[in-house]
Design a protein around this motif. Structure first.
Motif, mmCIF file in Angstrom:
data_model
loop_
_atom_site.group_PDB
_atom_site.id
_atom_site.type_symbol
_atom_site.label_atom_id
_atom_site.label_comp_id
_atom_site.label_asym_id
_atom_site.label_seq_id
_atom_site.Cartn_x
_atom_site.Cartn_y
_atom_site.Cartn_z
ATOM 1 N N ASP A 98 0.860 -1.169 0.000
ATOM 2 C CA ASP A 98 0.000 0.000 0.000
ATOM 3 C C ASP A 98 0.903 1.228 0.000
ATOM 4 N N PRO A 99 0.362 2.390 -0.347
ATOM 5 C CA PRO A 99 1.214 3.584 -0.479
ATOM 6 C C PRO A 99 1.985 3.948 0.787
ATOM 7 N N GLU A 100 1.455 3.626 1.953
ATOM 8 C CA GLU A 100 2.129 4.009 3.198
ATOM 9 C C GLU A 100 3.097 2.938 3.696
ATOM 10 N N ASP A 101 2.644 1.697 3.769
ATOM 11 C CA ASP A 101 3.465 0.609 4.307
ATOM 12 C C ASP A 101 3.643 -0.473 3.257
ATOM 13 N N GLY A 102 4.382 -0.180 2.209
ATOM 14 C CA GLY A 102 4.589 -1.144 1.142
ATOM 15 C C GLY A 102 5.407 -2.334 1.601
ATOM 16 N N GLU A 103 5.345 -3.397 0.840
ATOM 17 C CA GLU A 103 6.108 -4.605 1.122
ATOM 18 C C GLU A 103 7.345 -4.626 0.230
ATOM 19 N N TRP A 104 8.470 -5.089 0.772
ATOM 20 C CA TRP A 104 9.711 -5.155 0.014
ATOM 21 C C TRP A 104 9.900 -6.551 -0.552
ATOM 22 N N VAL A 105 10.411 -6.630 -1.778
ATOM 23 C CA VAL A 105 10.623 -7.892 -2.462
ATOM 24 C C VAL A 105 12.088 -7.981 -2.883
ATOM 25 N N LEU A 106 12.730 -9.094 -2.556
ATOM 26 C CA LEU A 106 14.107 -9.343 -2.979
ATOM 27 C C LEU A 106 14.046 -10.214 -4.233
ATOM 28 N N VAL A 107 14.629 -9.739 -5.326
ATOM 29 C CA VAL A 107 14.554 -10.416 -6.616
ATOM 30 C C VAL A 107 15.943 -10.888 -7.013
ATOM 31 N N LEU A 108 16.049 -12.168 -7.360
ATOM 32 C CA LEU A 108 17.298 -12.743 -7.857
ATOM 33 C C LEU A 108 17.246 -12.712 -9.379
ATOM 34 N N TYR A 109 18.217 -12.019 -9.995
ATOM 35 C CA TYR A 109 18.220 -11.890 -11.451
ATOM 36 C C TYR A 109 18.698 -13.185 -12.094
ATOM 37 N N ARG A 110 18.055 -13.541 -13.199
ATOM 38 C CA ARG A 110 18.490 -14.667 -14.025
ATOM 39 C C ARG A 110 18.689 -14.140 -15.431
ATOM 40 N N SER A 111 19.517 -14.840 -16.208
ATOM 41 C CA SER A 111 19.778 -14.344 -17.557
ATOM 42 C C SER A 111 18.532 -14.449 -18.443
ATOM 43 N N ARG A 112 17.904 -15.569 -18.514
ATOM 44 C CA ARG A 112 16.694 -15.764 -19.329
ATOM 45 C C ARG A 112 15.755 -16.731 -18.611
ATOM 46 N N PRO A 113 14.942 -16.255 -17.683
ATOM 47 C CA PRO A 113 14.037 -17.176 -16.983
ATOM 48 C C PRO A 113 12.917 -17.640 -17.900
ATOM 49 N N GLN A 114 12.453 -18.852 -17.692
ATOM 50 C CA GLN A 114 11.316 -19.382 -18.435
ATOM 51 C C GLN A 114 10.060 -18.958 -17.684
ATOM 52 N N LEU A 115 9.389 -17.919 -18.175
ATOM 53 C CA LEU A 115 8.222 -17.385 -17.490
ATOM 54 C C LEU A 115 6.986 -18.211 -17.779
ATOM 55 N N GLU A 116 6.135 -18.312 -16.762
ATOM 56 C CA GLU A 116 4.838 -18.959 -16.905
ATOM 57 C C GLU A 116 3.767 -17.950 -16.517
ATOM 58 N N ARG A 117 2.545 -18.239 -16.917
ATOM 59 C CA ARG A 117 1.443 -17.347 -16.618
ATOM 60 C C ARG A 117 1.302 -17.158 -15.113
ATOM 61 N N PHE A 118 1.092 -15.922 -14.686
ATOM 62 C CA PHE A 118 0.904 -15.475 -13.307
ATOM 63 C C PHE A 118 2.195 -15.456 -12.484
ATOM 64 N N ASP A 119 3.362 -15.655 -13.113
ATOM 65 C CA ASP A 119 4.629 -15.481 -12.396
ATOM 66 C C ASP A 119 4.814 -14.001 -12.074
ATOM 67 N N PRO A 120 5.401 -13.683 -10.924
ATOM 68 C CA PRO A 120 5.692 -12.269 -10.641
ATOM 69 C C PRO A 120 6.925 -11.816 -11.418
ATOM 70 N N VAL A 121 6.895 -10.578 -11.905
ATOM 71 C CA VAL A 121 8.022 -9.997 -12.638
ATOM 72 C C VAL A 121 8.203 -8.545 -12.206
ATOM 73 N N VAL A 122 9.406 -8.035 -12.414
ATOM 74 C CA VAL A 122 9.702 -6.627 -12.175
ATOM 75 C C VAL A 122 9.905 -5.991 -13.538
ATOM 76 N N ILE A 123 9.134 -4.932 -13.829
ATOM 77 C CA ILE A 123 9.227 -4.281 -15.135
ATOM 78 C C ILE A 123 9.449 -2.790 -14.949
ATOM 79 N N LEU A 124 10.023 -2.193 -15.960
ATOM 80 C CA LEU A 124 10.209 -0.745 -15.988
ATOM 81 C C LEU A 124 9.345 -0.213 -17.124
ATOM 82 N N ARG A 125 8.317 0.533 -16.764
ATOM 83 C CA ARG A 125 7.406 1.093 -17.763
ATOM 84 C C ARG A 125 8.080 2.244 -18.492
#
Length: 130
Positions: free
Chosen positions: A52-79
């Motif tokens: 939420d805008p006040e108390d957001g949750e932090w996520v630690l993301v491990l980078y991979r070179s080319r992950p095999q994504l599946e539907r509904f997997d979480p991702v980090v994107i830059l719009r």
């Protein structure tokens, strides 16, 4: 006789400073190439992530070179045009068109079959919570 000057505190401070510099360099390299820490500040990922805008949750993301994504997997994107990345779910895979209709996900114009796992529904509006 005069006592010789003490150099141990200075030598210790120099070692400590170099250790701190090395640690900062290693952390910078890890942050750039191996993992990232991102803040989720919206409820769009509930119930998977609770932000939420006040108390957001932090996520630690491990980078991979080319992950095999599946539907509904979480991702980090830059719009495009934005400075901060966001955490979202994958809805469509390569070559698919997606649309949300009546609260359900349409892929290539068809509803997903019932056996396809889905995230739990999120209440968008409920007058009981007024």
């Amino acid at each position: 006789m005069d006592a010789p000057p003490r150099r141990k505190p200075r030598r210790l401070a120099t070692r400590l400073a170099w250790t701190l510099v090395a640690l900062l360099v290693v952390l910078g390299l890890l942050r750039t190439f191996v993992l990232g820490l991102y803040r989720v500040d919206s409820t769009s990922m509930a119930p998977y992530l609770h932000g939420d805008p006040e108390d957001g949750e932090w996520v630690l993301v491990l980078y991979r070179s080319r992950p095999q994504l599946e539907r509904f997997d979480p991702v980090v994107i830059l719009r495009a045009g934005e400075r901060d990345p966001v955490v979202k779910r994958v809805a469509g895979l390569g070559g698919e068109t997606v649309q949300v209709s009546g609260g359900d996900l349409l892929v290539d114009g068809r509803r997903l079959p019932p056996e396809v796992p889905r995230p739990r529904p999120v209440v968008v509006y409920d007058q009981r919570f007024e």
